[in-house]
Motif scaffolding. Structure first.
Motif, short mmCIF file in Angstrom:
data_model
loop_
_atom_site.label_atom_id
_atom_site.label_comp_id
_atom_site.label_asym_id
_atom_site.label_seq_id
_atom_site.Cartn_x
_atom_site.Cartn_y
_atom_site.Cartn_z
N TYR A 1 -1.97 13.26 0.89
CA TYR A 1 -0.53 12.97 0.80
C TYR A 1 -0.29 11.47 0.90
CZ TYR A 1 4.22 12.31 2.55
OH TYR A 1 5.50 11.85 2.74
N LEU A 2 -1.03 10.82 1.79
CA LEU A 2 -0.84 9.37 1.98
C LEU A 2 -1.19 8.58 0.73
CD1 LEU A 2 -2.24 9.01 5.61
CD2 LEU A 2 0.16 8.98 4.90
N LEU A 3 -2.16 9.08 -0.04
CA LEU A 3 -2.53 8.39 -1.28
C LEU A 3 -1.36 8.41 -2.28
CD1 LEU A 3 -6.18 9.68 -1.88
CD2 LEU A 3 -5.49 7.38 -1.19
N ARG A 4 -0.54 9.46 -2.18
CA ARG A 4 0.61 9.57 -3.10
C ARG A 4 1.87 8.94 -2.51
NH1 ARG A 4 -1.31 14.93 -2.87
NH2 ARG A 4 0.56 15.53 -1.70
N ASN A 5 1.86 8.70 -1.21
CA ASN A 5 3.05 8.19 -0.52
C ASN A 5 2.64 7.03 0.40
OD1 ASN A 5 5.25 10.46 -1.10
ND2 ASN A 5 3.28 11.45 -0.72
N LEU A 6 2.30 5.93 -0.22
CA LEU A 6 1.73 4.81 0.54
C LEU A 6 2.61 4.32 1.70
CD1 LEU A 6 0.10 2.77 -2.37
CD2 LEU A 6 -0.97 4.36 -0.78
N PRO A 7 3.95 4.32 1.57
CA PRO A 7 4.76 3.84 2.69
C PRO A 7 4.55 4.65 3.98
CG PRO A 7 6.08 3.91 0.71
CD PRO A 7 4.77 4.59 0.38
N ASP A 8 4.11 5.89 3.85
CA ASP A 8 3.92 6.72 5.05
C ASP A 8 2.59 6.42 5.76
OD1 ASP A 8 6.32 7.95 5.07
OD2 ASP A 8 5.68 9.74 3.98
N LYS A 9 1.79 5.52 5.19
CA LYS A 9 0.53 5.15 5.86
C LYS A 9 0.80 4.58 7.25
CE LYS A 9 -3.05 3.99 2.50
NZ LYS A 9 -3.75 2.87 1.89
#
Ligand code: SF4
Length: 214
Positions: free
Chosen positions: A189-197
């Protein structure tokens, strides 16, 4: 007979035979407990997923780890290779673990709720989860981790038996199978939603703080 054996025989001392790599009773016990579980998973046909899998994906890491990370189910690469969290998501996970001084195989064990890949990466069905969960519970029983980290919405909701959002489950210590459990995002999921890293990083820091207090 060797000279050493002859000398010992002359002295009335019988040879003492030892296995080169004699295992301790604890190591032996541990191996004896893991082997049947691994065999049961690799031959499992309890749910329909066995028909479409390439192979089961049991789990990897330190079998007496204090940290246990649990994801949803194998994806295509994992189904092909037989290991959980491989490819780009696996690399991201390894980097995140390294940032808090952890590594798979070193005090960390990683697995999924389901041991077989749902076709097309669909969500696991309730009956598949129900049939596979005893394997996960046995893994927890053998590893006895101090802390469980549920990675991703599906793993969190399944382990905590809730439909609450991942946002509302993060940042708190829950309980699963008698162990403290913390929720964070799945690396895929983080790979698709970088701001959530940055949120996942905060979760890992929270997990480390929680672990140090246990
Ligand atoms: Fe067995 Fe679990 Fe695979 Fe279903 S998903 S076949 S229960 S190992």
């Amino acid at each position: 007979m060797s000279r050493r054996a002859e000398v010992l025989a002359e002295m009335g001392i019988k040879p003492v035979w030892r296995l080169k790599e004699e295992k301790s009773i604890e190591e032996r016990k541990s191996i004896d407990e893991w082997i049947p579980l691994k065999a049961a998973v690799s031959g499992c046909t309890k749910c329909g997923l066995h028909k479409s899998r390439t192979q089961t994906v049991f789990g990897v890491g330190d079998e007496s780890a204090e940290w246990m990370l649990i994801g949803e189910a194998p994806g295509a690469e994992e189904d092909r290779l037989g290991d959980p969290f491989v490819g780009q998501a696996g690399k991201l996970l390894d980097n995140m673990l390294a940032a808090i001084g952890l590594a798979r195989d070193d005090n960390v064990y990683i697995c999924n709720v389901l041991k077989c890949r749902p076709p097309g990466n669909r969500n696991p069905a309730p009956d598949e989860v129900a049939k596979c969960t005893p394997f996960l519970l046995r893994q927890i029983e053998l590893i006895q981790p101090k802390l469980v980290v549920a990675m991703g919405r599906f793993a969190a909701q399944t382990l905590l038996n809730t439909d609450a959002s991942i946002a509302s489950l993060r940042g708190r210590v829950h309980q699963y199978a008698g162990r403290p459990l913390i929720v964070t995002y799945h690396p895929a999921y983080l790979l698709r939603n970088l701001p959530d890293k940055s949120k996942a990083w905060a979760d890992l820091l929270f997990a480390r703080k929680t672990m140090s207090a246990l």
